[in-house]
Design an enzyme around this catalytic site. Structure first.
Site, PDB file in Angstrom:
ATOM      1  N   LYS A 182       0.707  -1.165  -0.033  1.00 55.12           N
ATOM      2  CA  LYS A 182       0.064  -0.149   0.093  1.00 55.12           C
ATOM      3  C   LYS A 182       0.825   1.367   0.142  1.00 55.12           C
ATOM      4  O   LYS A 182       0.519   2.250  -0.742  1.00 55.12           O
ATOM      5  CB  LYS A 182      -0.928   0.152   1.027  1.00 55.12           C
ATOM      6  CG  LYS A 182      -1.740  -1.270   1.230  1.00 55.12           C
ATOM      7  CD  LYS A 182      -2.768  -0.961   2.354  1.00 55.12           C
ATOM      8  CE  LYS A 182      -2.194  -1.034   3.860  1.00 55.12           C
ATOM      9  NZ  LYS A 182      -1.632  -2.498   4.078  1.00 55.12           N
TER      10      LYS A 182
ATOM     11  N   ARG B 268     -10.147  -0.037   8.632  1.00 55.81           N
ATOM     12  CA  ARG B 268      -9.292  -1.353   8.614  1.00 55.81           C
ATOM     13  C   ARG B 268     -10.671  -2.094   9.353  1.00 55.81           C
ATOM     14  O   ARG B 268     -10.423  -3.310   9.761  1.00 55.81           O
ATOM     15  CB  ARG B 268      -8.411  -1.155   9.638  1.00 55.81           C
ATOM     16  CG  ARG B 268      -7.115  -1.522   9.024  1.00 55.81           C
ATOM     17  CD  ARG B 268      -5.879  -1.221   9.986  1.00 55.81           C
ATOM     18  NE  ARG B 268      -4.564  -1.844   9.967  1.00 55.81           N
ATOM     19  CZ  ARG B 268      -3.666  -0.983   9.375  1.00 55.81           C
ATOM     20  NH1 ARG B 268      -3.692  -0.038   8.988  1.00 55.81           N
ATOM     21  NH2 ARG B 268      -2.274  -1.827   9.237  1.00 55.81           N
TER      22      ARG B 268
ATOM     23  N   ARG C  75      11.424  -6.090   5.805  1.00 59.36           N
ATOM     24  CA  ARG C  75      11.161  -4.783   5.947  1.00 59.36           C
ATOM     25  C   ARG C  75      11.768  -4.612   7.455  1.00 59.36           C
ATOM     26  O   ARG C  75      12.321  -3.554   7.910  1.00 59.36           O
ATOM     27  CB  ARG C  75       9.863  -4.314   5.909  1.00 59.36           C
ATOM     28  CG  ARG C  75       9.496  -2.746   6.080  1.00 59.36           C
ATOM     29  CD  ARG C  75       8.179  -2.531   5.924  1.00 59.36           C
ATOM     30  NE  ARG C  75       6.725  -2.954   6.707  1.00 59.36           N
ATOM     31  CZ  ARG C  75       5.667  -2.588   6.512  1.00 59.36           C
ATOM     32  NH1 ARG C  75       5.222  -2.128   5.532  1.00 59.36           N
ATOM     33  NH2 ARG C  75       4.922  -3.079   7.674  1.00 59.36           N
TER      34      ARG C  75
ATOM     35  N   ARG D 168      11.042  -1.658  11.985  1.00 59.23           N
ATOM     36  CA  ARG D 168       9.779  -1.296  12.567  1.00 59.23           C
ATOM     37  C   ARG D 168       9.520  -2.374  13.506  1.00 59.23           C
ATOM     38  O   ARG D 168       9.766  -3.578  13.473  1.00 59.23           O
ATOM     39  CB  ARG D 168       8.549  -1.505  11.343  1.00 59.23           C
ATOM     40  CG  ARG D 168       8.121  -0.169  11.396  1.00 59.23           C
ATOM     41  CD  ARG D 168       7.124  -0.262  10.259  1.00 59.23           C
ATOM     42  NE  ARG D 168       5.723  -0.823  10.623  1.00 59.23           N
ATOM     43  CZ  ARG D 168       4.525  -0.835   9.974  1.00 59.23           C
ATOM     44  NH1 ARG D 168       4.693  -0.040   8.716  1.00 59.23           N
ATOM     45  NH2 ARG D 168       3.605  -1.325  10.291  1.00 59.23           N
TER      46      ARG D 168
ATOM     47  N   ARG E 298      -0.759  -9.436  13.404  1.00 59.14           N
ATOM     48  CA  ARG E 298      -1.330  -8.606  12.189  1.00 59.14           C
ATOM     49  C   ARG E 298      -2.088  -9.304  11.349  1.00 59.14           C
ATOM     50  O   ARG E 298      -3.269  -8.686  10.982  1.00 59.14           O
ATOM     51  CB  ARG E 298      -0.444  -7.604  11.905  1.00 59.14           C
ATOM     52  CG  ARG E 298       0.144  -6.552  13.023  1.00 59.14           C
ATOM     53  CD  ARG E 298       1.443  -6.141  12.699  1.00 59.14           C
ATOM     54  NE  ARG E 298       1.667  -5.182  11.600  1.00 59.14           N
ATOM     55  CZ  ARG E 298       2.844  -5.138  10.878  1.00 59.14           C
ATOM     56  NH1 ARG E 298       3.763  -5.897  11.201  1.00 59.14           N
ATOM     57  NH2 ARG E 298       2.675  -4.475   9.749  1.00 59.14           N
TER      58      ARG E 298
HETATM   59  P1  AMP Z   1       0.323   0.081   9.412  1.00 56.74           P
HETATM   60  O1  AMP Z   1       1.456   1.222   9.100  1.00 56.74           O
HETATM   61  O2  AMP Z   1      -0.800   0.657   8.468  1.00 56.74           O
HETATM   62  O3  AMP Z   1       0.753  -1.256   9.141  1.00 56.74           O
HETATM   63  O4  AMP Z   1      -0.067   0.084  10.634  1.00 56.74           O
HETATM   64  C1  AMP Z   1       0.670  -0.200  11.714  1.00 56.74           C
HETATM   65  C2  AMP Z   1      -0.239  -0.390  13.144  1.00 56.74           C
HETATM   66  O5  AMP Z   1      -0.988   0.905  13.483  1.00 56.74           O
HETATM   67  C3  AMP Z   1      -1.500  -1.398  13.002  1.00 56.74           C
HETATM   68  O6  AMP Z   1      -1.029  -2.750  13.427  1.00 56.74           O
HETATM   69  C4  AMP Z   1      -2.385  -0.961  13.998  1.00 56.74           C
HETATM   70  O7  AMP Z   1      -2.040  -1.176  15.302  1.00 56.74           O
HETATM   71  C5  AMP Z   1      -2.364   0.620  13.832  1.00 56.74           C
HETATM   72  N1  AMP Z   1      -3.198   1.035  13.028  1.00 56.74           N
HETATM   73  C6  AMP Z   1      -2.819   1.717  11.849  1.00 56.74           C
HETATM   74  N2  AMP Z   1      -4.062   2.230  10.946  1.00 56.74           N
HETATM   75  C7  AMP Z   1      -5.052   1.688  11.939  1.00 56.74           C
HETATM   76  C8  AMP Z   1      -6.514   1.812  11.605  1.00 56.74           C
HETATM   77  N3  AMP Z   1      -7.108   2.279  10.741  1.00 56.74           N
HETATM   78  N4  AMP Z   1      -7.282   1.382  12.656  1.00 56.74           N
HETATM   79  C9  AMP Z   1      -6.890   0.749  14.026  1.00 56.74           C
HETATM   80  N5  AMP Z   1      -5.365   0.711  13.965  1.00 56.74           N
HETATM   81  C10 AMP Z   1      -4.671   1.169  12.975  1.00 56.74           C
END
Ligand code: AMP
Length: 190
Positions: free
Chosen positions: A14, A90, A129, A135, A146
């Site tokens: 993404k 999400r 990654r 990260r 996840r």
């Molecule tokens: P990402 O960078 O999009 O993979 O997000 C990393 C983490 O941030 C996720 O595993 C969630 O813990 C939190 N997070 C990001 N976006 C959301 C969302 N829309 N709703 C809830 N938690 C989120």
């Protein structure tokens, strides 16, 4: 105005596709994951709350996420070319809240683009990654959680957006140019 939801499991590309779209189309971009990581870095109250969830591979509660989203969206002004929503929604309540937030402003989502990548490939990409970017949630145990969260809470959005009539499926692995070409044909046809 072309508001786009870029959708897929963790590691589906993404962020990579968003960067390419920003360059080509001049869209704005909201990555809720980046917003939260930034809050953590700055040591804010929101960051402190978010960290526990993120390190445990869980989602932050919907009401917190929806508030953040509206304020970031409004920061782009009223006449933008379009916003890419990356990592949001999400959950189904988030998708419903996004629809309401946009319609209150006379806006809508023009397309949801699903990047579909097999689980094994996702694991390989995320482990890589984690080694390259450090990260904290890109370790084998948290990645597994996840992916479970994705299957249980996020993937039902595919049907939700099918019902909205704006779902577009793209094979999210193979040549990067082909994947981005498929993304562009969706955007160019809106
Ligand atoms: P990402 O960078 O999009 O993979 O997000 C990393 C983490 O941030 C996720 O595993 C969630 O813990 C939190 N997070 C990001 N976006 C959301 C969302 N829309 N709703 C809830 N938690 C989120």
């Amino acid at each position: 105005m072309k508001n786009i939801v870029i959708f897929g499991a963790p590691g589906s590309g993404k962020g990579t596709q968003s960067d390419l779209m920003i360059k080509k189309y001049g869209f704005n971009h909201i990555s809720t994951g980046d917003v939260l990581r930034n809050e953590i870095k700055q040591g804010t109250e929101l960051g402190k709350t978010a960290k526990g969830y993120i390190d445990n591979g869980q989602l932050i509660p919907d009401d917190l996420m929806v508030n953040i989203l509206a304020s970031v969206y409004d920061s782009f002004g009223k006449d933008h070319k379009g916003v890419i929503f990356d990592g949001f929604p999400r959950t189904i309540p988030q998708a419903e809240a996004l629809k309401v937030m946009l319609s209150e402003r006379g806006h809508k989502i023009a397309a949801m683009i699903e990047l579909d990548v097999p689980e094994e490939e996702l694991m390989t990409r995320l482990i890589r990654r984690g080694q390259e970017c450090g990260r904290s949630d890109d370790n084998a145990e948290t990645i597994k959680k996840r992916l479970d969260v994705y299957h249980n809470q996020t993937s039902p959005l595919i049907n939700w957006y099918k019902k909205e009539g704006i779902h577009n499926h793209i094979k999210g692995y193979g040549e990067l140019d082909r994947i981005f070409g498929d993304v562009c044909s969706v955007i160019d046809n809106i």
